[in-house]
Each structure stands twice: as C-alpha cells, then as structure tokens.
Design a protein around this motif. Structure first.
Motif, short mmCIF file in Angstrom:
data_model
loop_
_atom_site.label_atom_id
_atom_site.label_comp_id
_atom_site.label_asym_id
_atom_site.label_seq_id
_atom_site.Cartn_x
_atom_site.Cartn_y
_atom_site.Cartn_z
N ARG A 90 1.04 -1.02 -0.14
CA ARG A 90 0.02 0.17 -0.28
C ARG A 90 0.86 1.22 -0.05
O ARG A 90 0.57 1.88 -0.81
CB ARG A 90 -0.86 0.03 1.31
N ILE A 91 2.00 0.88 0.33
CA ILE A 91 3.15 2.39 0.93
C ILE A 91 3.09 3.13 -0.35
O ILE A 91 3.44 3.67 -0.94
CB ILE A 91 3.81 2.23 1.83
N PHE A 92 4.24 1.89 -0.97
CA PHE A 92 4.39 1.85 -1.93
C PHE A 92 4.34 1.76 -3.51
O PHE A 92 4.63 2.16 -4.28
CB PHE A 92 6.57 1.22 -1.99
N ALA A 93 3.08 0.73 -3.86
CA ALA A 93 2.80 1.08 -4.89
C ALA A 93 1.49 2.03 -5.10
O ALA A 93 1.72 2.31 -6.42
CB ALA A 93 2.08 -0.62 -5.09
N GLU B 124 7.11 7.88 -6.22
CA GLU B 124 7.49 8.73 -6.41
C GLU B 124 7.99 8.31 -4.73
O GLU B 124 9.28 8.37 -4.39
CB GLU B 124 7.40 10.01 -5.54
N LEU B 125 8.08 7.28 -3.51
CA LEU B 125 8.48 7.07 -2.68
C LEU B 125 9.31 5.45 -3.57
O LEU B 125 10.59 4.77 -2.71
CB LEU B 125 7.51 6.74 -1.96
N LEU B 126 9.04 5.17 -4.10
CA LEU B 126 9.48 3.39 -4.57
C LEU B 126 10.21 3.76 -5.65
O LEU B 126 11.42 3.38 -5.58
CB LEU B 126 7.99 2.46 -5.71
N GLU C 6 8.61 6.98 18.02
CA GLU C 6 8.35 8.67 17.88
C GLU C 6 9.71 9.36 18.03
O GLU C 6 9.99 10.06 16.66
CB GLU C 6 7.28 8.87 18.24
N LEU C 7 10.55 9.29 18.93
CA LEU C 7 11.68 10.33 19.22
C LEU C 7 13.35 9.64 18.07
O LEU C 7 13.40 10.91 17.78
CB LEU C 7 12.41 9.62 20.31
N THR C 8 13.43 8.43 17.28
CA THR C 8 14.50 7.50 16.49
C THR C 8 13.81 8.49 15.55
O THR C 8 13.97 9.02 14.93
CB THR C 8 14.05 6.29 16.81
N MET C 9 12.10 8.43 14.97
CA MET C 9 11.82 8.47 13.39
C MET C 9 12.52 10.31 13.54
O MET C 9 12.04 10.80 12.34
CB MET C 9 10.42 8.32 13.42
N VAL D 271 11.74 8.65 3.37
CA VAL D 271 11.09 8.28 4.49
C VAL D 271 10.16 9.30 5.60
O VAL D 271 9.56 8.70 5.95
CB VAL D 271 12.33 7.98 5.33
N GLN D 272 10.42 10.33 5.87
CA GLN D 272 9.20 10.92 6.35
C GLN D 272 7.58 11.08 5.54
O GLN D 272 6.77 10.96 6.20
CB GLN D 272 9.75 13.03 6.82
N GLN D 273 7.85 10.57 4.20
CA GLN D 273 6.86 10.79 3.62
C GLN D 273 6.04 9.66 3.95
O GLN D 273 5.11 9.09 4.02
CB GLN D 273 6.64 11.13 2.12
N ALA D 274 7.04 8.57 4.40
CA ALA D 274 6.94 7.11 4.17
C ALA D 274 5.82 7.19 5.57
O ALA D 274 4.99 6.14 5.39
CB ALA D 274 7.52 6.79 3.78
N MET D 275 6.77 7.66 6.51
CA MET D 275 5.70 7.76 7.99
C MET D 275 4.51 8.25 7.34
O MET D 275 3.53 7.89 8.01
CB MET D 275 6.63 8.32 8.85
N ASN D 276 4.54 8.92 7.06
CA ASN D 276 3.24 9.86 6.56
C ASN D 276 2.09 9.32 5.80
O ASN D 276 1.17 8.77 7.20
CB ASN D 276 2.84 11.03 6.00
#
Length: 280
Positions: free
Chosen positions: A15-18, A22-24, A186-189, A197-202
């Motif tokens: 779901r994230i990458f397909a 642009e993230l893929l 959360e603190l690590t991310m 990566v921030q977009q993937a977290m969203n």
C-alpha cells in the motif's frame, strides 16, 4: 489513537509503495546507490486481490518498470522459508523472458532487478557473513569474479536486522533501515531527515487511521501466522511419524523392552504398547 501499522507487513508495504510511485523510486534509488538514479516508474501490479491476503505462500510484491525499461521486483519478507531464493530467481527469469517478443533484438533486453528486504538474518555461517547485511548477486565467473556477464539479472538482499545492528554510515540507506526497524519510535523517527522516509511515515499514519486498512493488515498477518502454524504442525507430525517408525523397527527386532524402545524413539511407553498391539 491507533498503534501504527508495520511497514514490514507486506500488505502495508505494498500500500505504501505501490500507491506512491515517487516513494518507490526513492527506495529503489537509495537501495542501489552505485547505479544511475531513475526518475519515475510504472507500477505493474498496483492492485491487491482479496485472495492474495489469505492465500498460502503468496508474497505481496511490487512490480515496476522504469523509463528505460528496466524491471524491478521489490518486496519485504518477515519469515524465512526453504525455497524463497528460488522464487526470487523465478520472478527475475520471468520478467527477463517477458521483455521481448518474437523477432525483437536481444540488444533491447533490459535489467531484471530483485530487491528483497529481509526481516530476518539469512547468512550467519561465518564472522564475515555476520558482518555483512547488503548483498548483490549477479552473473559472474566462479574462479574469476571480476569477469562478469553484466547485471542482467540481478538480486539485491538487505538483511534489516543485521543492517540495524551494524549501524550503517549516515545517509539515505540508513534512514530506510531506521524506518523499517523503528517506525514505532517517535523520537527516533523525528531524527530522520531523509524526506522520502518522512513521507513514508506519513503514509503509515494515514493507513493506520483507516479502519479498513487496519482490518486488511490484520487479515494478512493472521493468514501468515496460520501458515506458519500449519507448517510447524506438519513438521511435528512428520517427526511423530518418524519416531513411530523407529519404534516399529525396534519392536520387530524383539530385543528391547517397551520402556527401552520408548526411550530410544522419544515416545511414551503407552504409545509403544499401542504400536506393538497394532503390529499384532
């Protein structure tokens, strides 16, 4: 607030990458930093069929093609099974063989690249293997590996647990490893500056807030757990049948007591008596 879904759940991963090519693109470029960057891909299998969520031995991968015609099979795996590498090689061969139609020039053949994120340790036999988390397999000569037939096809493996333990140098690849291993922290991310990566977290947060996505992720996880239970039960049954065969052979020899046979075969004395009775 719901707990975040895991990006190593292959339903969530797809779901994230397909759904965000642009993230893929960013993930593929960052996993292959020594090769030329690509700017766009077409996802060839964007949809997830209901049967894929519960089907045995199905892995939800992402198939994509870039503007130059190179093909990519990207997937995450959380469980090791015996033929995983053969499946990966089969997919590479299939995408390679499907590129050309009759009469086309072999010069038009493009790369077929496998990118496998493994959430388990794969190569552990030696100290050097335990110190390596990134692997690339190509067509090279055994005695002179500097002699190559090129990187068509090519299989890339990332052992996520190892990569996390070894603490790779700062950069995009390390940012992705942190994402796949520490998405709940959360603190690590918050310390990860890599924009993809921030977009993937969203994307993770959006999916985690979607009740249907949460339900389907649970369906997928349950199916995988059921599959593991089925395989373990089959192994246990196989071991039980093996112990019974040992006991039958010892009974036929008529040299040992039931107690001795039970100890040798790993069965209870009652089970041995039952086997002796069945043998008549």
């Amino acid at each position: 607030m719901h707990a975040l879904l895991s990006p190593t759940n292959d339903y969530v991963f797809k779901r994230i990458f397909a759904e965000a090519p642009e993230l893929l693109v960013a993930l593929i470029n960052d996993l292959r930093p020594d090769l030329p960057d690509m700017t766009s891909v077409d996802v060839l299998n964007p949809n997830i069929k209901p049967t894929e969520l519960t089907g045995k031995y199905i892995i939800l991968d992402v198939l994509a093609r870039d503007a130059d015609g190179h093909c990519y099979n990207v997937e995450v795996q959380v469980r090791r099974y015996g033929a995983w590498h053969k499946r990966g090689l089969f997919y590479l061969a299939r995408t390679l063989g499907g590129q050309l139609t009759a009469g086309e020039d072999y010069q038009e053949l493009r790369a077929s690249v496998g990118l496998h994120l493994l959430d388990f340790d794969l190569f552990t036999a030696t100290d050097s293997q335990r110190q390596q988390a990134l692997w690339r397999f190509e067509m090279r000569d055994e005695l002179q590996p500097q002699v190559s037939l090129g990187n068509i096809p090519q299989m890339n493996l990332v052992e996520l647990n190892k990569a996390d333990r070894l603490v790779l140098p700062p950069g995009p690849l390390r940012a992705w490893i942190t994402f796949f291993k520490h998405w709940q922290e959360e603190l690590t991310m918050a310390t990860v500056a890599h924009e993809p990566v921030q977009q993937a977290m969203n994307r993770i947060r959006q999916l985690s807030a979607d009740e249907e996505a949460r339900r389907l992720a649970f369906v997928r996880e349950r199916a995988l757990n059921d599959e593991v239970s089925f395989l373990n039960e089959a192994k246990r049954e196989g071991r039980e049948e093996g112990r019974e065969e040992v006991a039958r052979n010892l009974i036929a020899m008529s040299l040992l007591t039931d107690e001795q046979i039970a100890t040798a075969a790993g069965l209870t004395e009652a089970a041995v008596k039952a086997l002796r009775g069945a043998a008549g």
